[in-house]
Motif scaffolding. Sequence first.
Motif, short mmCIF file in Angstrom:
data_model
loop_
_atom_site.label_atom_id
_atom_site.label_comp_id
_atom_site.label_asym_id
_atom_site.label_seq_id
_atom_site.Cartn_x
_atom_site.Cartn_y
_atom_site.Cartn_z
N SER A 1 0.87 -1.17 0.00
CA SER A 1 0.00 0.00 0.00
C SER A 1 0.91 1.22 0.00
O SER A 1 1.77 1.36 0.88
CB SER A 1 -0.89 -0.01 1.25
N ILE A 2 0.74 2.07 -0.99
CA ILE A 2 1.62 3.21 -1.21
C ILE A 2 0.82 4.51 -1.14
O ILE A 2 -0.31 4.57 -1.63
CB ILE A 2 2.25 3.13 -2.62
N THR A 3 1.41 5.53 -0.57
CA THR A 3 0.86 6.88 -0.65
C THR A 3 1.96 7.79 -1.19
O THR A 3 3.06 7.80 -0.67
CB THR A 3 0.41 7.39 0.73
N ILE A 4 1.62 8.50 -2.26
CA ILE A 4 2.54 9.45 -2.88
C ILE A 4 1.87 10.81 -2.85
O ILE A 4 0.74 10.96 -3.33
CB ILE A 4 2.86 9.07 -4.34
N CYS A 5 2.55 11.81 -2.31
CA CYS A 5 1.98 13.16 -2.19
C CYS A 5 2.52 14.09 -3.27
O CYS A 5 3.67 13.97 -3.68
CB CYS A 5 2.31 13.75 -0.82
N THR A 6 1.69 15.03 -3.67
CA THR A 6 2.14 16.03 -4.63
C THR A 6 3.13 16.98 -3.97
O THR A 6 3.18 17.11 -2.75
CB THR A 6 0.95 16.85 -5.19
N ASN A 7 3.92 17.63 -4.80
CA ASN A 7 4.90 18.58 -4.31
C ASN A 7 4.21 19.69 -3.52
O ASN A 7 3.27 20.31 -4.02
CB ASN A 7 5.69 19.17 -5.49
N GLN A 8 4.64 19.90 -2.30
CA GLN A 8 4.10 20.91 -1.39
C GLN A 8 2.59 20.76 -1.19
O GLN A 8 1.88 21.73 -0.95
CB GLN A 8 4.46 22.32 -1.86
N LYS A 9 2.12 19.51 -1.31
CA LYS A 9 0.70 19.18 -1.12
C LYS A 9 -0.22 20.04 -2.00
O LYS A 9 -1.36 20.36 -1.63
CB LYS A 9 0.31 19.31 0.35
N ALA A 10 0.29 20.40 -3.19
CA ALA A 10 -0.51 21.19 -4.14
C ALA A 10 -1.74 20.38 -4.55
O ALA A 10 -1.67 19.16 -4.72
CB ALA A 10 0.33 21.53 -5.36
N LEU B 1 -1.92 10.26 -3.97
CA LEU B 1 -2.40 9.01 -4.55
C LEU B 1 -2.25 7.90 -3.52
O LEU B 1 -1.18 7.75 -2.91
CB LEU B 1 -1.55 8.65 -5.79
N HIS B 2 -3.32 7.13 -3.33
CA HIS B 2 -3.26 5.87 -2.57
C HIS B 2 -3.32 4.76 -3.61
O HIS B 2 -4.20 4.76 -4.48
CB HIS B 2 -4.46 5.72 -1.64
N TRP B 3 -2.39 3.81 -3.51
CA TRP B 3 -2.28 2.77 -4.53
C TRP B 3 -1.92 1.46 -3.85
O TRP B 3 -0.93 1.38 -3.13
CB TRP B 3 -1.22 3.20 -5.51
N GLN C 1 6.27 15.06 -4.28
CA GLN C 1 7.23 15.20 -3.18
C GLN C 1 8.26 14.09 -3.30
O GLN C 1 7.99 13.03 -3.87
CB GLN C 1 6.55 15.03 -1.82
N GLN C 2 9.42 14.32 -2.74
CA GLN C 2 10.43 13.29 -2.69
C GLN C 2 9.94 12.18 -1.75
O GLN C 2 9.32 12.45 -0.73
CB GLN C 2 11.74 13.88 -2.16
N GLY C 3 10.23 10.95 -2.11
CA GLY C 3 9.88 9.82 -1.26
C GLY C 3 8.41 9.41 -1.39
O GLY C 3 7.67 9.92 -2.23
N TYR C 4 8.02 8.50 -0.54
CA TYR C 4 6.65 7.97 -0.52
C TYR C 4 6.48 7.18 0.77
O TYR C 4 7.45 6.84 1.44
CB TYR C 4 6.39 7.07 -1.74
N PHE C 5 5.25 6.91 1.12
CA PHE C 5 4.94 6.08 2.28
C PHE C 5 4.56 4.71 1.77
O PHE C 5 3.79 4.59 0.81
CB PHE C 5 3.79 6.68 3.08
N GLU C 6 5.07 3.68 2.40
CA GLU C 6 4.74 2.32 1.97
C GLU C 6 4.47 1.43 3.15
O GLU C 6 5.00 1.64 4.24
CB GLU C 6 5.85 1.74 1.08
#
Length: 147
Positions: A20-29, A64-66, A102-107
């Motif tokens: 399960s991955i979460t990727i955020c936009t740059n500066q939470k735009a 994005l949640h994926w 954003q750099q990185g991601y949550f997994e």
Amino acid sequence: MYSSKKLLTGRYTSKSHFYSITICTNQKALLFKSFENACIAARSLLYMQNNVNTVCYTLMPDHLHWLFQLNDLPLAEVIKQYKSITTVKINKFNCSSGKVWQQGYFEHQLRSEEDLINQARYIVANPLRASLANEVGEYPFWDCVYL
């Protein structure tokens, strides 16, 4: 606080495991409030189908949640390719050249079928919790193999 690189040190990803991955936009735009940008990001998930088996996703205005099963590529490479594809396409569409993600991601590596189902429910219900829709079917940027 540790950098995401330090947090990932010593971790490895495994073929056939679910993530399960979460990727955020740059500066939470709120980049994906734009229907066109959201379409680009959602369609780009299809390009990744040789590398992952998508269980579900939800594209929120700023992240994005994926949820997917990993195939041959390492997790970091899958995320790198997805970010690259979407950045190029979104910048081309918007005649821009900025950072999209954003750099990185949550997994999170899922360990059981129960965890898989719970994560899928959480991801699909995200627009409801954020009051972006009253019913899952009202929100345009999600999909799940279970529904």
